[in-house]
Design a protein around this motif. Sequence first.
Motif, mmCIF file in Angstrom:
data_model
loop_
_atom_site.group_PDB
_atom_site.id
_atom_site.type_symbol
_atom_site.label_atom_id
_atom_site.label_comp_id
_atom_site.label_asym_id
_atom_site.label_seq_id
_atom_site.Cartn_x
_atom_site.Cartn_y
_atom_site.Cartn_z
ATOM 1 N N SER A 1 -2.324 4.133 -12.036
ATOM 2 C CA SER A 1 -3.795 3.874 -11.743
ATOM 3 C C SER A 1 -4.450 2.509 -12.813
ATOM 4 O O SER A 1 -5.608 1.885 -12.605
ATOM 5 C CB SER A 1 -4.711 4.977 -12.234
ATOM 6 N N GLU B 1 -7.054 1.194 -10.546
ATOM 7 C CA GLU B 1 -8.493 1.604 -10.688
ATOM 8 C C GLU B 1 -9.141 1.030 -12.031
ATOM 9 O O GLU B 1 -10.185 0.945 -11.968
ATOM 10 C CB GLU B 1 -8.522 3.214 -10.930
ATOM 11 N N MET C 1 -11.803 -4.663 -6.700
ATOM 12 C CA MET C 1 -11.805 -3.232 -7.061
ATOM 13 C C MET C 1 -13.185 -2.538 -6.747
ATOM 14 O O MET C 1 -13.077 -1.307 -6.349
ATOM 15 C CB MET C 1 -11.842 -3.324 -8.605
ATOM 16 N N THR D 1 -14.098 -2.997 -3.701
ATOM 17 C CA THR D 1 -14.059 -2.684 -2.301
ATOM 18 C C THR D 1 -12.916 -1.833 -2.205
ATOM 19 O O THR D 1 -11.941 -1.813 -1.237
ATOM 20 C CB THR D 1 -13.635 -3.857 -1.646
ATOM 21 N N GLU D 2 -12.567 -0.896 -3.146
ATOM 22 C CA GLU D 2 -11.527 0.098 -3.189
ATOM 23 C C GLU D 2 -10.213 -0.671 -2.937
ATOM 24 O O GLU D 2 -9.216 -0.113 -2.469
ATOM 25 C CB GLU D 2 -11.651 1.108 -2.073
ATOM 26 N N GLY D 3 -9.984 -2.008 -3.616
ATOM 27 C CA GLY D 3 -8.739 -2.449 -3.908
ATOM 28 C C GLY D 3 -8.394 -3.594 -2.778
ATOM 29 O O GLY D 3 -7.142 -4.361 -3.027
ATOM 30 N N ARG E 1 0.923 -1.215 0.033
ATOM 31 C CA ARG E 1 -0.213 0.038 0.183
ATOM 32 C C ARG E 1 1.034 1.287 0.011
ATOM 33 O O ARG E 1 0.287 2.342 -0.403
ATOM 34 C CB ARG E 1 -0.979 0.002 1.435
#
Length: 152
Positions: A23, A132, A80, A82-84, A17
């Motif tokens: 992106s 993204e 994706m 779940t915001e990654g 992280r």
Amino acid sequence: MTERSNDGWPDKYRDPRDRPHPSVLRVTVESFEEMREDTFDAVEAVGDGEEQPAVVSFRTVGELRKILTDRRIELLRALMATEGAAESISALAETLDRDYRTVHDDVSLLSDYGLLFLIEDGQSKRPFLPYERIRLDVEFVGRGAREEPTPA
């Protein structure tokens, strides 16, 4: 000198992280020579300040299809959404309404191929997908096709 982790990243980037990620993840099928040329082009573009996608290349369409099955694509899409990052592989299996063992195996395989990352979180591992968008880039060329169009 900066201490490196076992995956080649400096210690400050041990957690995926904390690493810089583009992106877009581009998944492609290309020969070693094409991949090498694309890498040189990307290095030059980054040097000019242009963002380049992360790239995972496969040698054949068959290899890509073996790894990116419908179920594994569903898994990537769930990450994706779940915001990654999922709370755990168990939570991801529950979200997908699938058996833990098969989701664990899929996550491990996708991680081995560089399509997602695993975050060590105590006893558990959290799947992490920092992109993204994922773009599949597969080109089919006929036997008689030329690399460059003939000038008119």
